[in-house]
Write a protein that holds these residues in place. Structure first.
Motif, PDB file in Angstrom:
ATOM      1  N   THR A 105      22.377 -17.829  19.228  1.00 34.97           N
ATOM      2  CA  THR A 105      21.620 -18.731  20.121  1.00 34.97           C
ATOM      3  C   THR A 105      20.329 -19.296  19.550  1.00 34.97           C
ATOM      4  O   THR A 105      19.802 -20.183  19.664  1.00 34.97           O
ATOM      5  CB  THR A 105      21.493 -17.953  21.395  1.00 34.97           C
ATOM      6  OG1 THR A 105      22.946 -17.861  21.887  1.00 34.97           O
ATOM      7  CG2 THR A 105      20.553 -18.954  22.585  1.00 34.97           C
ATOM      8  N   ARG A 106      19.530 -18.171  18.982  1.00 33.38           N
ATOM      9  CA  ARG A 106      18.120 -18.310  18.361  1.00 33.38           C
ATOM     10  C   ARG A 106      18.267 -19.241  17.595  1.00 33.38           C
ATOM     11  O   ARG A 106      17.232 -19.951  17.316  1.00 33.38           O
ATOM     12  CB  ARG A 106      17.591 -17.045  18.106  1.00 33.38           C
ATOM     13  CG  ARG A 106      17.156 -16.263  19.182  1.00 33.38           C
ATOM     14  CD  ARG A 106      16.556 -14.720  18.737  1.00 33.38           C
ATOM     15  NE  ARG A 106      15.176 -15.127  17.998  1.00 33.38           N
ATOM     16  CZ  ARG A 106      14.453 -13.910  17.616  1.00 33.38           C
ATOM     17  NH1 ARG A 106      14.682 -12.772  17.716  1.00 33.38           N
ATOM     18  NH2 ARG A 106      13.455 -14.339  16.898  1.00 33.38           N
ATOM     19  N   ILE A 108      20.278 -21.823  16.561  1.00 34.47           N
ATOM     20  CA  ILE A 108      20.566 -23.042  17.587  1.00 34.47           C
ATOM     21  C   ILE A 108      19.369 -23.799  18.071  1.00 34.47           C
ATOM     22  O   ILE A 108      18.693 -24.892  17.803  1.00 34.47           O
ATOM     23  CB  ILE A 108      21.537 -23.283  18.312  1.00 34.47           C
ATOM     24  CG1 ILE A 108      22.977 -22.971  17.406  1.00 34.47           C
ATOM     25  CG2 ILE A 108      21.788 -24.638  18.840  1.00 34.47           C
ATOM     26  CD1 ILE A 108      23.382 -24.010  16.334  1.00 34.47           C
ATOM     27  N   GLN A 109      18.726 -23.045  18.674  1.00 32.66           N
ATOM     28  CA  GLN A 109      17.522 -23.141  19.435  1.00 32.66           C
ATOM     29  C   GLN A 109      16.162 -23.507  18.511  1.00 32.66           C
ATOM     30  O   GLN A 109      15.391 -24.387  18.605  1.00 32.66           O
ATOM     31  CB  GLN A 109      17.083 -22.222  20.601  1.00 32.66           C
ATOM     32  CG  GLN A 109      15.677 -22.602  21.467  1.00 32.66           C
ATOM     33  CD  GLN A 109      16.091 -23.645  22.367  1.00 32.66           C
ATOM     34  OE1 GLN A 109      17.303 -23.665  22.876  1.00 32.66           O
ATOM     35  NE2 GLN A 109      15.328 -24.666  22.214  1.00 32.66           N
ATOM     36  N   ILE A 112      16.851 -27.097  17.168  1.00 33.31           N
ATOM     37  CA  ILE A 112      16.619 -28.008  18.126  1.00 33.31           C
ATOM     38  C   ILE A 112      15.087 -27.988  18.245  1.00 33.31           C
ATOM     39  O   ILE A 112      14.676 -29.416  18.398  1.00 33.31           O
ATOM     40  CB  ILE A 112      17.259 -27.617  19.473  1.00 33.31           C
ATOM     41  CG1 ILE A 112      18.866 -27.580  19.348  1.00 33.31           C
ATOM     42  CG2 ILE A 112      16.633 -28.267  20.681  1.00 33.31           C
ATOM     43  CD1 ILE A 112      19.578 -27.162  20.648  1.00 33.31           C
ATOM     44  N   ASP A 113      14.244 -27.193  18.335  1.00 33.41           N
ATOM     45  CA  ASP A 113      12.721 -27.069  18.520  1.00 33.41           C
ATOM     46  C   ASP A 113      12.203 -27.939  17.202  1.00 33.41           C
ATOM     47  O   ASP A 113      11.259 -28.809  17.542  1.00 33.41           O
ATOM     48  CB  ASP A 113      12.427 -25.764  18.482  1.00 33.41           C
ATOM     49  CG  ASP A 113      12.703 -25.162  19.920  1.00 33.41           C
ATOM     50  OD1 ASP A 113      13.089 -25.684  20.906  1.00 33.41           O
ATOM     51  OD2 ASP A 113      12.645 -23.905  20.168  1.00 33.41           O
ATOM     52  N   LYS A 116      12.625 -31.596  17.402  1.00 32.86           N
ATOM     53  CA  LYS A 116      12.061 -32.251  18.428  1.00 32.86           C
ATOM     54  C   LYS A 116      10.644 -32.868  18.064  1.00 32.86           C
ATOM     55  O   LYS A 116       9.925 -33.704  18.786  1.00 32.86           O
ATOM     56  CB  LYS A 116      11.399 -31.434  19.648  1.00 32.86           C
ATOM     57  CG  LYS A 116      12.793 -30.856  20.568  1.00 32.86           C
ATOM     58  CD  LYS A 116      12.261 -29.855  21.478  1.00 32.86           C
ATOM     59  CE  LYS A 116      13.265 -29.231  22.546  1.00 32.86           C
ATOM     60  NZ  LYS A 116      12.897 -28.276  23.544  1.00 32.86           N
ATOM     61  N   GLN A 147      26.732 -28.203  17.133  1.00 38.46           N
ATOM     62  CA  GLN A 147      25.608 -28.752  17.754  1.00 38.46           C
ATOM     63  C   GLN A 147      25.150 -29.831  17.035  1.00 38.46           C
ATOM     64  O   GLN A 147      24.724 -30.711  17.750  1.00 38.46           O
ATOM     65  CB  GLN A 147      24.674 -27.744  18.032  1.00 38.46           C
ATOM     66  CG  GLN A 147      23.352 -27.940  18.513  1.00 38.46           C
ATOM     67  CD  GLN A 147      23.600 -28.052  19.936  1.00 38.46           C
ATOM     68  OE1 GLN A 147      24.232 -27.427  20.674  1.00 38.46           O
ATOM     69  NE2 GLN A 147      22.842 -29.224  20.720  1.00 38.46           N
ATOM     70  N   THR A 195      11.296 -19.095  17.553  1.00 37.60           N
ATOM     71  CA  THR A 195      11.550 -18.434  18.765  1.00 37.60           C
ATOM     72  C   THR A 195      10.990 -17.043  18.883  1.00 37.60           C
ATOM     73  O   THR A 195      11.324 -16.289  20.025  1.00 37.60           O
ATOM     74  CB  THR A 195      12.981 -18.098  18.766  1.00 37.60           C
ATOM     75  OG1 THR A 195      13.646 -17.373  17.591  1.00 37.60           O
ATOM     76  CG2 THR A 195      13.638 -19.335  18.757  1.00 37.60           C
TER      77      THR A 195
END
Length: 269
Positions: A105-106, A108-109, A112-113, A116, A147, A195
């Protein structure tokens, strides 16, 4: 002021103790791979700002085996996001894990971040995974492709995902990283992504690991065997890790090969 005080106590003849107490360096200065002044400058100089769109976002990953006991975690799951030229660090991660769920999860996040950023949104995602750990590189490829289906994965291990590291490549990685470090070609983004709830401590950890990363001599076992050299930042204390140092070197080494080696021309925009 504290460093000056400690230096006055140890004088000019006790370099090892001074390095440990004043600068957090665990190894002897003679063995360390990277110029300490350049490292301090990297983490203290003005942050880099992206002013135009970039073609590629490189995400480099150094996996680890994990451990069911946090006290026995010898390595972290380390991630570096950067853009070229040089090593313009967008973000870092150092995740202690027990099972893959701890990082998925971390990771992928984190990507994504990074994506951005207005100057990175249109960039091609290029993923580099150290592939020495069983089938972990293949597992990482699968979860990222869910993803980011257009992500590129580069490798040099034939029909196995990932890139390999050995004594020869670690030597080349260290030389290239030190050269770029001394020339100022490495910088940290002013929009640093992580993260981690404590980004300042994470960057301090990265600095310490770079200061400790060393070239250690492994004496030949017999006159017929060559002397070997081992590259590591690990110490006797289990807290002495080197994953951030290694992932930064991997990131620079393989992104350079991406642009200069004919084997990756097919991936260029």
């Amino acid at each position: 002021e504290r460093r000056d005080f400690v230096k006055a106590i140890y004088g000019n003849t006790r370099d090892d103790q001074l390095a440990r107490e004043a600068h957090g360096i665990l190894k002897t200065p003679k063995n360390t791979c990277f110029d300490s002044d350049a490292i301090f400058k990297l983490f203290s100089k003005e942050r880099m700002t992206l002013t135009k769109s970039v073609e590629y976002l490189f995400v480099t990953i150094d996996p680890c085996g994990g451990s069911m006991s946090p006290e026995q975690n010898l390595s972290d799951f380390a991630v570096c996001a950067h853009v070229a030229p040089g090593l313009r660090i967008i973000g870092l991660e150092a995740i202690p894990i027990q099972v893959p769920d701890d990082y998925e999860t971390r990771l992928i996040q984190f990507i994504i971040d990074c994506m951005k950023h207005p100057m990175i949104r249109q960039a091609q995602l290029v993923v580099i995974v150290e592939g020495n750990l069983a089938l972990e590189a293949s597992h990482i490829r699968r979860i990222i492709h869910k993803q980011f289906p257009s992500a590129l994965f580069i490798g040099d291990m034939g029909n196995k995902d990932g890139v390999k590291t050995d004594e020869k490549s670690k030597h080349q990685m260290a030389l290239i990283f030190d050269t770029h470090l001394r020339s100022g070609a490495i910088s940290i983004s002013d929009d640093f992504v992580t993260t981690d709830p404590e980004p300042t401590k994470l960057l301090e950890k990265a600095k310490t690991q770079l200061l400790n990363y060393s070239r250690l001599t492994v004496p030949a076992k017999s006159p017929f065997n060559p002397t070997r050299f081992k590259y590591s930042g690990k110490g006797k204390n289990l807290k002495d890790k080197d994953d951030l140092s290694i992932v930064l070197q991997l990131a620079l080494y393989w992104s350079q090969r991406f642009f200069t080696s004919t084997e990756f021309l097919q991936y260029h925009r």
